[in-house]
Design a protein around this motif. Structure first.
Motif, PDB file in Angstrom:
ATOM      1  N   GLU A  91       0.505  -0.861  -8.474  1.00 33.23           N
ATOM      2  CA  GLU A  91       1.268  -0.907  -7.229  1.00 33.23           C
ATOM      3  C   GLU A  91       2.073   0.377  -7.016  1.00 33.23           C
ATOM      4  O   GLU A  91       2.288   0.795  -5.869  1.00 33.23           O
ATOM      5  N   ARG A  92       2.502   1.005  -8.087  1.00 30.92           N
ATOM      6  CA  ARG A  92       3.241   2.269  -7.943  1.00 30.92           C
ATOM      7  C   ARG A  92       2.371   3.320  -7.280  1.00 30.92           C
ATOM      8  O   ARG A  92       2.843   4.097  -6.442  1.00 30.92           O
ATOM      9  N   ILE A  93       1.096   3.369  -7.640  1.00 35.98           N
ATOM     10  CA  ILE A  93       0.193   4.340  -7.026  1.00 35.98           C
ATOM     11  C   ILE A  93      -0.041   3.993  -5.563  1.00 35.98           C
ATOM     12  O   ILE A  93      -0.028   4.869  -4.684  1.00 35.98           O
ATOM     13  N   ILE A  94      -0.243   2.700  -5.277  1.00 33.58           N
ATOM     14  CA  ILE A  94      -0.494   2.289  -3.897  1.00 33.58           C
ATOM     15  C   ILE A  94       0.730   2.513  -3.029  1.00 33.58           C
ATOM     16  O   ILE A  94       0.630   2.990  -1.892  1.00 33.58           O
ATOM     17  N   SER A  95       1.916   2.180  -3.543  1.00 33.13           N
ATOM     18  CA  SER A  95       3.140   2.373  -2.764  1.00 33.13           C
ATOM     19  C   SER A  95       3.391   3.848  -2.480  1.00 33.13           C
ATOM     20  O   SER A  95       3.937   4.192  -1.425  1.00 33.13           O
ATOM     21  N   MET A 153      -5.714   0.845  -1.343  1.00 35.74           N
ATOM     22  CA  MET A 153      -6.385   0.074  -2.386  1.00 35.74           C
ATOM     23  C   MET A 153      -7.838   0.517  -2.556  1.00 35.74           C
ATOM     24  O   MET A 153      -8.346   0.610  -3.682  1.00 35.74           O
ATOM     25  N   THR A 154      -8.501   0.809  -1.444  1.00 37.26           N
ATOM     26  CA  THR A 154      -9.894   1.270  -1.525  1.00 37.26           C
ATOM     27  C   THR A 154      -9.981   2.593  -2.266  1.00 37.26           C
ATOM     28  O   THR A 154     -10.849   2.784  -3.138  1.00 37.26           O
ATOM     29  N   ILE A 155      -9.094   3.515  -1.943  1.00 36.96           N
ATOM     30  CA  ILE A 155      -9.093   4.822  -2.618  1.00 36.96           C
ATOM     31  C   ILE A 155      -8.822   4.653  -4.109  1.00 36.96           C
ATOM     32  O   ILE A 155      -9.478   5.275  -4.959  1.00 36.96           O
TER      33      ILE A 155
END
Length: 352
Positions: free
Chosen positions: A60-64, A77-79
């Motif tokens: 989630e840290r990467i997505i945020s 999320m796809t990336i």
């Protein structure tokens, strides 16, 4: 004359304190037994959920980070998963050629290994090739072969079951990430409205520390794997790519994982030569000192801010209670408990 109806159950219990205590004790024991039984039966499912939640918090840290730059969540999320998939496929593509090459070399060298074993002093103690063949006939009985096949079948079933649960954990991670915001808001709605702001701050702090710990652990494991692969390539230890991957994965286990990886690599190096094994032992002892006193504290100091003593105690407690999963999750769980104590317990003690 008709009999009077009996007293309601609540009144009859209230008028008989021993009966009330007995009923409540029985209900309590029944609920406790049902809870323990449920946890035991669902231990695998609970473990998969805990691991999936742990992975989701870290990812989630990467997505945020991407969503803060106005990237839609679905695209982020796809990336992320596309990148993970490409890295995984790249790692497999790098390992397979080495595995095929080293397996081919091993098969080609089997006759030489056989001749070396048969001409060794150990084989002479057992009567040479004829003596070993006779002993092998005694061992390879129908019952022993049946037991061995049963063990192989059981191992294959366990491996298949582990693969199924691994895929299940990955899917759970994806679903938790997809509904991460809704889960967080739903959790806060279970708290009184006056406490939601403070609870949300504590929850975000816990999730931040867990995510930072996971990313830091992955970085440390990657560095350990790359360093080990370079060393094995220099000294000529076979199966370097596979062993480096094993070292990287084991290094995710705090305190003891690196030691297990070092032992495995040193045993493989012993098959090359005693001096290679000595060099491997020296390398891993030196690297572990570097990791324990420089790399790990530097990475984790800014992430979870846990001292070495607290990390060791947490790992021992987690490993004793919950095995490998407890070892992996012990440090972030300790960091979360410490944060709760800092935000809730200590202020109340200071104001009392």
């Amino acid at each position: 004359m008709a009999d009077k109806p009996g007293l309601p159950l609540r009144r009859s219990l209230s008028q008989s304190p021993p009966l009330t205590a007995g009923v409540l004790l029985g209900l309590g024991l029944a609920v406790a037994y049902a809870l323990v039984w449920s946890i035991q039966e669902l231990s695998t499912v609970i473990t998969a959920l805990v691991v999936a939640a742990f992975l989701a918090v870290g990812l989630e840290r990467i997505i945020s980070t991407m969503t803060r730059r106005r990237v839609p969540r679905w695209l982020a999320m796809t990336i992320l998963f596309l990148g993970v998939f490409l890295v995984f496929c790249g790692g497999i593509a790098a390992i397979i050629p080495a595995l095929v090459r080293e397996t081919t070399q091993f098969v080609e060298n089997v006759p030489d290994y056989y001749d070396a074993v048969m001409s060794s002093k150990l084989a002479e103690r057992f009567g040479g090739e004829a003596g070993l063949a006779e002993r092998a006939q005694d061992v390879l009985t129908a019952s022993n072969i049946s037991k061995a096949l049963g063990g192989v079948a059981g191992g294959a079933a366990s491996a298949a079951n582990g693969l199924v649960w691994t895929v299940t954990t990955i899917l759970l991670t994806v679903f938790i990430l997809a509904s991460y915001t809704q889960l967080r808001q739903g959790s806060l709605r279970l708290v009184a409205a006056s406490k939601r702001e403070q609870t949300g701050r504590i929850l975000d702090g816990i999730l931040k520390q867990v995510g930072a710990y996971l990313i830091g652990a992955l970085a440390i494991g990657l560095f350990a794997g790359v360093s080990s692969w370079i060393f094995m390539a220099i000294v000529g230890i076979p199966y370097g790519a596979l062993l480096a991957l094993l070292v990287a994965l084991l290094d995710l286990i705090p305190q003891i994982g690196a030691t297990i990886g070092a032992v495995v690599v040193t045993l493989v190096a012993l098959a090359v030569s005693p001096m290679t094994a000595v060099a491997s032992a020296i390398f891993f002892i030196a690297y572990q000192q570097l990791e324990n006193w420089v790399i790990y504290p530097t990475v984790m100091r800014s992430a979870v801010k846990v001292s070495n003593l607290a990390a060791i105690v947490a790992v021992l407690v987690g490993g004793t209670l919950f095995g490998v999963i407890g070892i992996v999750l012990s440090v972030p769980i300790y960091a979360a408990i410490r944060l709760i104590g800092k935000e809730l317990v200590i202020p109340r003690l200071d104001n009392s």
